[in-house]
Design an enzyme around this catalytic site. Structure first.
Site, short mmCIF file in Angstrom:
data_model
loop_
_atom_site.label_atom_id
_atom_site.label_comp_id
_atom_site.label_asym_id
_atom_site.label_seq_id
_atom_site.Cartn_x
_atom_site.Cartn_y
_atom_site.Cartn_z
N TYR A 153 0.71 -1.29 0.06
CA TYR A 153 0.03 -0.15 0.07
C TYR A 153 0.90 1.19 0.10
O TYR A 153 2.10 1.17 0.13
CB TYR A 153 -0.81 0.01 1.21
CG TYR A 153 -0.37 0.37 2.47
CD1 TYR A 153 0.47 -0.61 3.33
CD2 TYR A 153 -0.41 1.44 3.09
CE1 TYR A 153 1.01 -0.36 4.41
CE2 TYR A 153 0.14 1.87 4.42
CZ TYR A 153 0.76 0.77 5.18
OH TYR A 153 1.32 1.09 6.13
N LYS A 196 6.42 -1.50 1.95
CA LYS A 196 5.15 -1.04 2.47
C LYS A 196 4.12 -2.22 2.43
O LYS A 196 3.12 -2.01 1.63
CB LYS A 196 4.68 0.15 2.07
CG LYS A 196 4.10 1.12 2.84
CD LYS A 196 4.11 2.75 2.59
CE LYS A 196 2.98 3.45 3.48
NZ LYS A 196 3.28 3.54 4.92
N LEU A 200 10.98 1.67 7.21
CA LEU A 200 10.28 2.29 6.03
C LEU A 200 11.13 3.51 5.49
O LEU A 200 11.26 4.34 6.58
CB LEU A 200 8.74 2.33 6.08
CG LEU A 200 8.13 2.73 4.84
CD1 LEU A 200 7.70 1.35 4.13
CD2 LEU A 200 6.78 3.48 5.17
N GLU A 216 12.44 2.24 14.05
CA GLU A 216 11.59 3.31 13.71
C GLU A 216 10.26 3.15 14.77
O GLU A 216 10.31 2.56 15.71
CB GLU A 216 11.00 3.06 12.34
CG GLU A 216 10.18 1.68 12.01
CD GLU A 216 9.94 1.77 10.47
OE1 GLU A 216 9.75 2.85 9.84
OE2 GLU A 216 9.79 0.54 9.99
N1 PDD Z 1 2.57 4.85 7.91
N2 PDD Z 1 7.33 3.71 9.23
C1 PDD Z 1 6.26 3.05 9.08
C2 PDD Z 1 6.27 1.65 9.74
C3 PDD Z 1 5.17 3.56 8.58
O1 PDD Z 1 3.93 3.03 8.60
C4 PDD Z 1 5.01 4.89 8.19
C5 PDD Z 1 3.85 5.62 7.67
C6 PDD Z 1 6.22 5.68 8.27
C7 PDD Z 1 6.43 7.16 7.71
O2 PDD Z 1 6.24 7.26 6.34
P1 PDD Z 1 5.86 8.39 5.57
O3 PDD Z 1 6.72 9.55 5.90
O4 PDD Z 1 6.20 8.14 4.06
O5 PDD Z 1 4.47 8.66 5.85
C8 PDD Z 1 7.55 5.05 8.83
C9 PDD Z 1 1.35 5.61 7.13
C10 PDD Z 1 1.22 6.99 7.50
C11 PDD Z 1 0.30 4.51 7.70
O6 PDD Z 1 0.63 3.37 7.61
O7 PDD Z 1 -0.82 4.81 7.86
#
Ligand code: PDD
Length: 287
Positions: free
Chosen positions: A33, A147, A203, A179
């Site tokens: 996703y 992701k 991620l 993270e």
């Molecule tokens: N999540 N690490 C993980 C495990 C994440 O699920 C996310 C983002 C991030 C941050 O990535 P970004 O800056 O590209 O949003 C890091 C999204 C918001 C979600 O799963 O809803």
């Protein structure tokens, strides 16, 4: 009025969007996703999000069903169908529908689902006061750079925080910061911004990249490396970053104050830089 979503080539009311039970997303969590924040109906950092989505698809060997231009047209159409100016755009791609068998099915088209919801960024009080976070062992697999839609460990880890009235769980793998359950984590030590490296244990966050770009452009010292839990616990500041949380200060970590228990000066500077950057991009729309 009913929310309009996209499913396999059609825009339709959410109540009419159905996926067969044999979809491999349902059966195996076999898919990926992407989540793209939309400000003033403009998808933020679209190219970078599409690139990361392409990498996730390639990593699990699903052919990208659309070109970047085709994605952009579909996303813009979906954005126009939603009443909110600021949205969070969700794209979900699975390996498709096939009899249950671990082997990849042949000649099956991926399922493509997209929806957009009103973007909920952190309330002003959270930005002003900071938030609570807890820690846990990173129990996820070794390919956290994908992701993947199979988010069971992330869900369990995030829920641990919510059960303690905290908003995020900061993860350590073998005593090293990786993270958050759904975010990236930064620390500040003696004025230096500490960030974990973009390897397969986290991620590669789009917000993470923006924060590092802004820090570099503004001559804020950065150290990228593998940081031991003891250093993170002693840090002057801790931050959460994600597309929906933007940049948020952790002021209580495992029940203890971070620094003096208020969002720190480097956070304040980065928060403002991030908001200014968003405004700039929205004004010029060249991002
Ligand atoms: N999540 N690490 C993980 C495990 C994440 O699920 C996310 C983002 C991030 C941050 O990535 P970004 O800056 O590209 O949003 C890091 C999204 C918001 C979600 O799963 O809803």
């Amino acid at each position: 009025m009913s929310q309009i979503v996209y499913l396999n080539g059609k825009f339709l009311p959410i109540e009419e969007a159905h996926v067969p039970v044999l979809d491999r997303g349902f059966i195996f969590g076999d898919g990926i996703y992407e989540l793209i924040p939309v400000y003033s109906r403009f998808p933020f950092r679209l190219r970078e999000h599409l690139k990361r989505m392409g990498n996730s698809l390639a990593a699990i060997r699903i052919e990208n069903p659309y070109t970047d231009d085709e994605w952009e047209n579909l996303l813009r159409e979906l954005i126009e169908k939603h009443p909110a100016e600021d949205q969070s755009l969700y794209i979900h791609i699975t390996r498709g529908v096939a009899p249950r068998d671990h082997a990849f099915p042949k000649g099956v088209k991926p399922t493509v689902f997209m929806m957009s919801n009103a973007l909920l960024t952190p309330p002003a009080l959270q930005v002003k006061q900071g938030v609570m976070a807890i820690s846990a062992n990173d129990i996820r697999w070794d390919s956290c750079d994908i992701k993947a839609i199979s988010l069971l460990p992330n869900i369990l880890l995030r829920q641990m925080a919510l059960d303690e009235d905290a908003i995020e769980t900061v993860l350590f793998r073998d005593g090293i910061l990786t993270e958050g359950a759904a975010s990236n984590i930064f620390a500040v030590e003696d004025g230096v911004i500490l960030a974990p490296p973009k390897d397969h244990h986290m991620l590669p966050g789009i917000t993470y990249d923006i924060v590092l770009e802004l820090a570099e452009a503004n001559h804020m010292p950065i150290e990228i490396g593998k940081f031991a839990e003891s250093r993170i616990r002693a840090a002057d500041e801790l931050w959460i970053t994600s597309s929906t949380k933007e940049v948020l200060a952790i002021t209580t970590f495992d029940g203890k104050s971070v620094g003096d228990g208020k969002p720190g000066p480097i956070f304040e500077e980065m928060y403002q830089l991030y908001q200014d950057y968003k405004d700039l991009v929205m004004r010029h729309r060249t991002d």
